[in-house]
Design an enzyme around this catalytic site. Structure first.
Site, PDB file in Angstrom:
ATOM      1  N   LYS A  35      -4.407   5.370 -17.946  1.00  0.00           N
ATOM      2  CA  LYS A  35      -4.328   4.886 -16.560  1.00  0.00           C
ATOM      3  C   LYS A  35      -5.602   5.264 -15.801  1.00  0.00           C
ATOM      4  O   LYS A  35      -5.909   6.447 -15.628  1.00  0.00           O
ATOM      5  CB  LYS A  35      -3.099   5.537 -15.913  1.00  0.00           C
ATOM      6  CG  LYS A  35      -2.887   5.172 -14.484  1.00  0.00           C
ATOM      7  CD  LYS A  35      -2.103   3.898 -14.337  1.00  0.00           C
ATOM      8  CE  LYS A  35      -2.015   3.532 -12.862  1.00  0.00           C
ATOM      9  NZ  LYS A  35      -1.638   2.153 -12.638  1.00  0.00           N
TER      10      LYS A  35
ATOM     11  N   LYS B  22       7.605  -2.848 -13.142  1.00  0.00           N
ATOM     12  CA  LYS B  22       8.663  -3.154 -12.166  1.00  0.00           C
ATOM     13  C   LYS B  22       9.856  -3.784 -12.873  1.00  0.00           C
ATOM     14  O   LYS B  22      11.014  -3.429 -12.644  1.00  0.00           O
ATOM     15  CB  LYS B  22       8.146  -4.110 -11.074  1.00  0.00           C
ATOM     16  CG  LYS B  22       7.011  -3.524 -10.260  1.00  0.00           C
ATOM     17  CD  LYS B  22       6.558  -4.467  -9.168  1.00  0.00           C
ATOM     18  CE  LYS B  22       5.160  -4.129  -8.693  1.00  0.00           C
ATOM     19  NZ  LYS B  22       4.932  -2.726  -8.335  1.00  0.00           N
TER      20      LYS B  22
ATOM     21  N   GLY C  77       1.762  -0.579  -2.777  1.00  0.00           N
ATOM     22  CA  GLY C  77       0.554  -0.251  -2.028  1.00  0.00           C
ATOM     23  C   GLY C  77       0.384  -1.068  -0.762  1.00  0.00           C
ATOM     24  O   GLY C  77       0.018  -0.546   0.298  1.00  0.00           O
ATOM     25  N   ASN C  78       0.677  -2.346  -0.868  1.00  0.00           N
ATOM     26  CA  ASN C  78       0.451  -3.264   0.239  1.00  0.00           C
ATOM     27  C   ASN C  78       1.373  -3.012   1.441  1.00  0.00           C
ATOM     28  O   ASN C  78       1.053  -3.397   2.559  1.00  0.00           O
ATOM     29  CB  ASN C  78       0.653  -4.682  -0.289  1.00  0.00           C
ATOM     30  CG  ASN C  78       0.262  -5.722   0.707  1.00  0.00           C
ATOM     31  OD1 ASN C  78      -0.873  -5.717   1.176  1.00  0.00           O
ATOM     32  ND2 ASN C  78       1.190  -6.588   1.052  1.00  0.00           N
TER      33      ASN C  78
ATOM     34  N   LYS D  59       5.173   4.739 -10.284  1.00  0.00           N
ATOM     35  CA  LYS D  59       6.102   4.977  -9.176  1.00  0.00           C
ATOM     36  C   LYS D  59       7.372   4.129  -9.294  1.00  0.00           C
ATOM     37  O   LYS D  59       8.435   4.538  -8.817  1.00  0.00           O
ATOM     38  CB  LYS D  59       5.414   4.712  -7.823  1.00  0.00           C
ATOM     39  CG  LYS D  59       5.083   3.248  -7.538  1.00  0.00           C
ATOM     40  CD  LYS D  59       5.793   2.730  -6.314  1.00  0.00           C
ATOM     41  CE  LYS D  59       5.695   1.261  -6.067  1.00  0.00           C
ATOM     42  NZ  LYS D  59       4.866   0.360  -6.804  1.00  0.00           N
TER      43      LYS D  59
HETATM   44  P1  ADP Z   1       2.313  -2.494  -6.217  1.00  0.00           P
HETATM   45  O1  ADP Z   1       1.302  -1.758  -5.393  1.00  0.00           O
HETATM   46  O2  ADP Z   1       3.339  -3.151  -5.356  1.00  0.00           O
HETATM   47  O3  ADP Z   1       2.884  -1.689  -7.323  1.00  0.00           O
HETATM   48  P2  ADP Z   1       0.965  -4.093  -8.275  1.00  0.00           P
HETATM   49  O4  ADP Z   1      -0.386  -4.701  -8.065  1.00  0.00           O
HETATM   50  O5  ADP Z   1       1.065  -2.935  -9.187  1.00  0.00           O
HETATM   51  O6  ADP Z   1       1.517  -3.749  -6.820  1.00  0.00           O
HETATM   52  O7  ADP Z   1       1.976  -5.216  -8.799  1.00  0.00           O
HETATM   53  C1  ADP Z   1       2.118  -6.468  -8.137  1.00  0.00           C
HETATM   54  C2  ADP Z   1       1.209  -7.515  -8.765  1.00  0.00           C
HETATM   55  O8  ADP Z   1       1.687  -7.885 -10.053  1.00  0.00           O
HETATM   56  C3  ADP Z   1       1.141  -8.850  -8.066  1.00  0.00           C
HETATM   57  O9  ADP Z   1       0.255  -8.829  -6.974  1.00  0.00           O
HETATM   58  C4  ADP Z   1       0.645  -9.789  -9.177  1.00  0.00           C
HETATM   59  O10 ADP Z   1      -0.746  -9.995  -9.103  1.00  0.00           O
HETATM   60  C5  ADP Z   1       0.929  -9.029 -10.473  1.00  0.00           C
HETATM   61  N1  ADP Z   1       1.671  -9.752 -11.492  1.00  0.00           N
HETATM   62  C6  ADP Z   1       1.399  -9.684 -12.823  1.00  0.00           C
HETATM   63  N2  ADP Z   1       2.225 -10.454 -13.530  1.00  0.00           N
HETATM   64  C7  ADP Z   1       3.079 -11.045 -12.644  1.00  0.00           C
HETATM   65  C8  ADP Z   1       4.170 -11.950 -12.781  1.00  0.00           C
HETATM   66  N3  ADP Z   1       4.544 -12.416 -13.985  1.00  0.00           N
HETATM   67  N4  ADP Z   1       4.826 -12.341 -11.660  1.00  0.00           N
HETATM   68  C9  ADP Z   1       4.445 -11.875 -10.451  1.00  0.00           C
HETATM   69  N5  ADP Z   1       3.392 -11.017 -10.246  1.00  0.00           N
HETATM   70  C10 ADP Z   1       2.712 -10.593 -11.333  1.00  0.00           C
HETATM   71 MG    MG Z   2       1.773  -0.952  -9.086  1.00  0.00          MG
END
Ligand code: ADP
Ligand code: MG
Length: 338
Positions: free
Chosen positions: A128, A280, A10-11, A218
């Site tokens: 979700k 991820k 998203g970012n 995604k």
């Molecule tokens: P995106 O839009 O890139 O999918 P998400 O918010 O779904 O972003 O996923 C990224 C987020 O995952 C990070 O900003 C962080 O807050 C969170 N996160 C949760 N657990 C972890 C971890 N163990 N290590 C790193 N980030 C983590």
């Molecule tokens: Mg995400």
């Protein structure tokens, strides 16, 4: 030369604390595109995928507010709309960045459909959250009128619509894009695929497909697309430089090069947020398990260094069969975030 699928979080599309204007998204995508162009100037074949959470939320809200005048489309149509909208944004900014970098390409967004199974257990327990928050009264009304599943969110106060998040099985347009790339089209085109995970569809009859109201993760869809396209590398770009253990605690430790075995161990120990970093990590593991050569989780500023093995959390298939060094026991688990 590698065939690389980069999945944008998203970012990378819109700034996290912006006001949601098109101008902001354009500026953000311009920055992102400079980093993506560097992948192409390094000699790689690039394929792009992306998320759509905030955009779909907005489209659903628009549809809701406009329902008195224009019939509200099903949710899966909002998914297709977001692929067009974000695909257009990427086409505009990335093609310009590639031309400026001296590696002109036609950017080709593909409105993608992703097959899910009708009997996926996720359809029995929608989990979700999508769209905005509602009052209890509105929520009960929508549950009745639109037959939506509504859940209270006590932590943030209010109610939200929840939809199923089934596992992606196959990207319907994948084989066609694969043929195009194998025929050499990657030298002149960058395909944008499975945006927002692709529009979820299930088999309908012997030849057709029906859209379903669900969201596909995604990152999971990107692993499927990467496999179907024969990509050797999957990069998941997010807003943190990689995956950490003890995330958000004083013992936080960012993971660099790691074996699938060790990463799986941390996953099983619950180190990664269920709706965020968790999918991820699952996706990079799945990509390597199904034949991918390397996978990286990182952020936009570290993209190039991640690809040259100097940043990000990195998996390499050559290490897949050697269980890594005994993993340090994950210490703290507090601070996990969804
Ligand atoms: P995106 O839009 O890139 O999918 P998400 O918010 O779904 O972003 O996923 C990224 C987020 O995952 C990070 O900003 C962080 O807050 C969170 N996160 C949760 N657990 C972890 C971890 N163990 N290590 C790193 N980030 C983590
Ligand atoms: Mg995400």
């Amino acid at each position: 030369m590698s065939r690389i699928l980069v999945a944008l979080g998203g970012n990378a599309i819109e700034p996290a604390h912006g006001t949601g204007t098109w101008a902001e998204a354009t500026a953000q995508m311009r920055r992102t595109s400079r980093s993506l162009a560097a992948v192409v100037t390094a000699g790689h074949e690039l394929v792009v995928s992306h998320g759509n959470g905030p955009q779909v939320g907005n489209l659903l809200r628009e549809a809701e507010l406009g329902a008195k005048e224009v019939p509200m489309p099903p949710m899966y149509v909002a998914g297709a709309e977001s692929e067009g909208q974000i695909g257009f944004l990427i086409a505009q900014e990335l093609s310009a960045a590639l031309a400026r970098a001296g590696v002109p390409r036609t950017v080709v967004p593909v409105v993608s459909r992703t097959e899910v199974e009708r009997h996926d257990p996720a359809f029995r327990k929608p989990s979700k959250p999508v769209g905005r928050f509602y009052t209890e009264r509105e929520a009960r009304d929508l549950a009745e009128r639109e037959r939506w599943t509504m859940r209270p969110d006590p932590r943030r106060g209010g109610w939200r619509r929840v939809v199923p998040s089934p596992i992606p099985r196959r990207w319907l347009e994948g084989d066609a894009v694969r043929k195009a790339l194998d025929a050499g089209l990657g030298a002149s085109c960058v395909f944008v695929v499975t945006g927002g995970g692709g529009v979820p569809v299930v088999r309908a009859g012997s030849t057709g497909w029906a859209g379903v109201d669900a969201v596909i993760d995604k990152d999971r869809a990107a692993a499927v697309a990467g496999r179907q396209l024969g990509c050797d590398t999957l990069v998941i770009v997010t807003d943190v430089p990689g995956a950490a253990v003890g995330f958000g605690t004083p013992h936080e430790r960012w993971l660099g090069e790691i074996s699938p075995h060790e990463l799986q161990g941390y996953f099983d120990a619950g180190e990664f947020g269920a709706g965020s970093m968790g999918p991820k990590v699952e996706s990079v593991l799945e990509f390597i398990r199904t034949g991918g050569r390397r996978a990286v989780i990182t952020d936009i500023p570290s993209l190039s260094r991640g690809l040259s093995g100097r940043a990000g959390t990195r998996l390499d298939a050559r290490r897949a069969r050697t269980p890594g060094p005994p993993s340090r026991r994950p210490t703290a688990r507090a601070g996990r975030r969804a």
